[in-house]
Design a protein around this motif. Structure first.
Motif, PDB file in Angstrom:
ATOM      1  N   TYR A 195      37.655  16.269  15.003  1.00  0.00           N
ATOM      2  CA  TYR A 195      37.528  17.700  15.252  1.00  0.00           C
ATOM      3  C   TYR A 195      38.773  18.203  15.965  1.00  0.00           C
ATOM      4  N   LEU A 207      33.921  23.285  12.361  1.00  0.00           N
ATOM      5  CA  LEU A 207      34.137  22.137  11.473  1.00  0.00           C
ATOM      6  C   LEU A 207      35.570  22.031  10.955  1.00  0.00           C
ATOM      7  N   GLY A 217      39.146  20.185  11.211  1.00  0.00           N
ATOM      8  CA  GLY A 217      39.615  18.893  11.693  1.00  0.00           C
ATOM      9  C   GLY A 217      41.108  18.705  11.567  1.00  0.00           C
ATOM     10  N   LEU A 229      34.785  17.953   7.236  1.00  0.00           N
ATOM     11  CA  LEU A 229      35.611  18.880   8.004  1.00  0.00           C
ATOM     12  C   LEU A 229      36.651  19.499   7.069  1.00  0.00           C
TER      13      LEU A 229
END
Length: 77
Positions: A32, A40, A42, A76
């Protein structure tokens, strides 16, 4: 949405005569960026080239989604 667009792109390329393979996971691992602030989203921490190399060895253009998985399996962007 990302997966659907990946498959549409593969279909369009194949309709034009290009052999393409959808690769929808298993390439990018991410952590993250800032879960509280961005949810969400990343940052890529690892890239597994094996699915890409397998696609190329099979004579197909690998088409990737812009998704990664956390170590826990969460998708992500």
């Amino acid at each position: 949405m990302f997966l659907e667009e990946n498959l549409r792109l593969v279909g369009a390329l194949e309709a034009l005569g290009t052999r393409a393979r959808p690769i929808t996971g298993g390439v990018f691992t991410a952590d993250y960026l800032d879960r509280d602030r961005y949810g969400l989203v990343g940052k890529i921490t690892r890239v597994d080239k094996r699915p890409l190399e397998a696609s190329i060895r099979a004579g197909a253009l690998p088409i990737l989604t812009s998704l990664a998985e956390s170590n826990e399996g969460q998708l992500l962007t």
